[in-house]
Structures are given as C-alpha cells and as structure tokens.
Design a protein around this motif. Structure first.
Motif, PDB file in Angstrom:
ATOM      1  N   LEU A   1       0.827  -1.210   0.000  1.00  0.00           N
ATOM      2  CA  LEU A   1       0.000   0.000   0.000  1.00  0.00           C
ATOM      3  C   LEU A   1       0.861   1.260   0.000  1.00  0.00           C
ATOM      4  CD1 LEU A   1      -2.811  -1.032   2.527  1.00  0.00           C
ATOM      5  CD2 LEU A   1      -2.930  -0.959   0.037  1.00  0.00           C
TER       6      LEU A   1
ATOM      7  N   THR B   1       1.260   3.905  -3.073  1.00  0.00           N
ATOM      8  CA  THR B   1       0.857   5.280  -2.793  1.00  0.00           C
ATOM      9  C   THR B   1       2.014   6.266  -2.913  1.00  0.00           C
ATOM     10  OG1 THR B   1      -0.840   4.471  -1.271  1.00  0.00           O
ATOM     11  CG2 THR B   1      -0.220   6.796  -1.097  1.00  0.00           C
ATOM     12  N   LEU B   2       3.164   5.917  -2.347  1.00  0.00           N
ATOM     13  CA  LEU B   2       4.287   6.850  -2.255  1.00  0.00           C
ATOM     14  C   LEU B   2       5.285   6.716  -3.401  1.00  0.00           C
ATOM     15  CD1 LEU B   2       4.986   6.587   1.596  1.00  0.00           C
ATOM     16  CD2 LEU B   2       3.587   8.285   0.394  1.00  0.00           C
TER      17      LEU B   2
ATOM     18  N   LYS C   1       4.552   5.025  -6.339  1.00  0.00           N
ATOM     19  CA  LYS C   1       3.826   4.850  -7.594  1.00  0.00           C
ATOM     20  C   LYS C   1       4.201   3.532  -8.283  1.00  0.00           C
ATOM     21  CE  LYS C   1       2.219   8.934  -6.800  1.00  0.00           C
ATOM     22  NZ  LYS C   1       0.884   9.086  -6.190  1.00  0.00           N
TER      23      LYS C   1
END
Length: 302
Positions: free
Chosen positions: A102, A106-107, A109
């Motif tokens: 996750l 999210t961070l 990509k």
C-alpha cells in the motif's frame, strides 16, 4: 526473482521466523525497550567504527531507524511482553507485506499487477486460517501494538527502497547506531534504570537478534530491495510465520494442526505466485518451405 534470489528470500524468512522464539526467550530476562536498545547497540558497535559512511543521506538513515528500529521493534517487543505469544506475533507482523504494498503504490507509484493481487489474496487466506486456529483470546492492546509494528515496518521498507543504499550491511550498521540511543532513553524513562541480568541464555538471545537477525537479515533484505520492487520482495516475509510456528513446535512443543499445515501451503503457494514472473513463451514460427527449383533453361534454338 531468479532461483538464487528466491532461495535467499526464503532463507531470510527462516532466520526471521526463528527470531520470534529467540526474542520470547530474551524477554524472560530483559524488559522490552532495554532488550531492543541493547539489540541495536550490539549490532552497531564496534562495527560502526570500522565501516565507512552509509552512502546515502542521513535523513534516510534516520527515517529507517525511526520506522524499523524504534517503531517496529519497540512496538513489537512491548506487544510480546504484554501477552502476544511468539507464533501469533510472527503471523500478525506479516501484515507488513500489505502495508508495504500500500505504501509503495501510494508513495513510490509502483504498479500493482493482477498476479501480485492474486498471490497476496491466496497467502492472506492462509494467514486467516492460522488466525482462526490460534483464536482471538489474546489481549487486544498487545494485538494492536503488533499491528502498529507491522505498519511501521511496511513504511520502513518503502523508505529503505527510496534510499537505495549502495551497501546494505553498512547501512544497517548506521541504522542500528541511530536506533539504539532513543530506545535506551525510552527504556530509562519507562522501565527505570536498567539492571543487566547475568543469564547466558538472555545474552545468547541478544547475540542472535543483533548479529544474525538484524545485521545479517536486514543486510540481505536491503540488498533484495535494491534489486526488486518493494511489492515484489515484501510477500516473501509471509513465509516467516511458517518458520515461526515450526520453530515454536520444536522449542516449546506447540502442536501443528492440519489447519496450520493447510495455511502454510496456501502461504507458500501464494508467495511464490506473487513473487515470480510468468515465463514468456517463445513465438512459434512455422518452418519455411524449401525453395522451389529454378525453371530449366529453354533449349537453344538452332
């Protein structure tokens, strides 16, 4: 992953699986924050005097020290001391694989493929079976601490992936050096002035977690993270509870039920499916027909 790197990831899972039983032994002799602080002190000194600079910016070293050193291990050991058994802890902590994916998506990509989703789903089905077999009789607060430790580890994986240290062992030595002081200060503030026990069993436990699990284990972990996406490497830690339960069965006599064995099969198959790439089929080409013979030259006209 190549077969050699896959074997390395499985061996690392075995080292970290046995680590839970070893830590449980150590917590019989040390308070949790002191145990964590001494762990990183032994891992850092005197090695920090012999290795060079970490090779990355200090903010990355501090970030991994805060998330993995202080966050993961501080919360984990306090949770184990509060009542989480070694086998269940080895299971709950593997939620870090989900947190890593996750955070990476999210961070960083990173791309989440359908194959990884399928493999993780199968593996987490195995974890659900183990959780059902263990039951939910443990303390809720201790369980929450272990979940928080898993989240801290997942975030630390992404920070280390972003740092991409050129030398994983040297990097982990400096992470240990930055992790030890806050843990020792927290130990004094929460647990009081430390009294070191004379038990050889406790010190052997510290030696294992400091040199084999911390320096060796996280050195290999960082090496793998530099070569593969975090969402590719992280699922292999789902094998840790398999080795954790096995070592608990050998050391403490905890029985292995058919539910646990079935869950282990799901975990192994799910991890292997998520972490390996399908082999590309070579295009099949039809053989070319033999060249037709040249027409015979007409006879000369006389």
């Amino acid at each position: 992953m190549t077969p050699r790197h896959l074997a390395l990831a499985v061996a690392l899972a075995a080292v970290w699986g046995v680590n839970f039983v070893v830590m449980q032994v150590g917590l019989h002799h040390f308070p949790p924050l002191l145990y964590a602080g001494l762990r990183f002190t032994l891992a850092a000194f005197p090695a920090v005097l012999l290795v060079g600079r970490p090779g990355v910016r200090w903010r990355w070293v501090a970030g991994v020290a805060a998330t993995i050193g202080v966050g993961q291990f501080g919360l984990l050991l306090v949770g184990m001391r509060a009542g989480m058994p070694a086998g269940l802890t080895s299971l709950v902590l593997q939620m870090q694989a989900l947190f890593t994916v996750l955070f990476a998506v999210t961070l960083l990509k990173e791309r989440l493929t359908a194959r990884r989703v399928t493999g993780l789903t199968v593996a987490f089905g195995g974890l659900a079976l183990v959780a059902y077999d263990f039951g939910t009789s443990g303390p809720v607060g201790a369980f929450a601490l272990c979940v928080a430790a898993a989240a801290a580890w997942g975030l630390g994986n992404v920070v280390q992936r972003r740092a991409a240290p050129p030398d994983s062992l040297r990097f982990m030595v400096w992470v240990s050096a930055l992790s030890a002081p806050p843990l020792l200060l927290l130990s004094v503030a929460v647990e009081g002035v430390p009294v070191l026990p004379p038990s050889w069993e406790g010190w052997l436990s510290l030696g294992y977690v400091a040199f084999i699990s911390t320096l060796g284990g996280f050195g290999v972990w960082g090496w793998l993270l530099r070569r593969y996406d975090a969402s590719t490497v992280a699922p292999y830690t789902l094998l840790v509870p398999v080795f954790g339960m096995s070592s608990a069965a050998v050391v403490t006599g905890e029985p292995l039920s058919w539910v646990k064995l079935a869950a282990a099969a799901l975990i192994v198959s799910g991890v292997l499916y998520a972490g390996t790439r399908p082999r590309r089929r070579e295009p099949v080409t039809e053989p070319l027909p033999p060249p037709s013979p040249l027409p015979a030259a007409p006879p000369p006209r006389g």
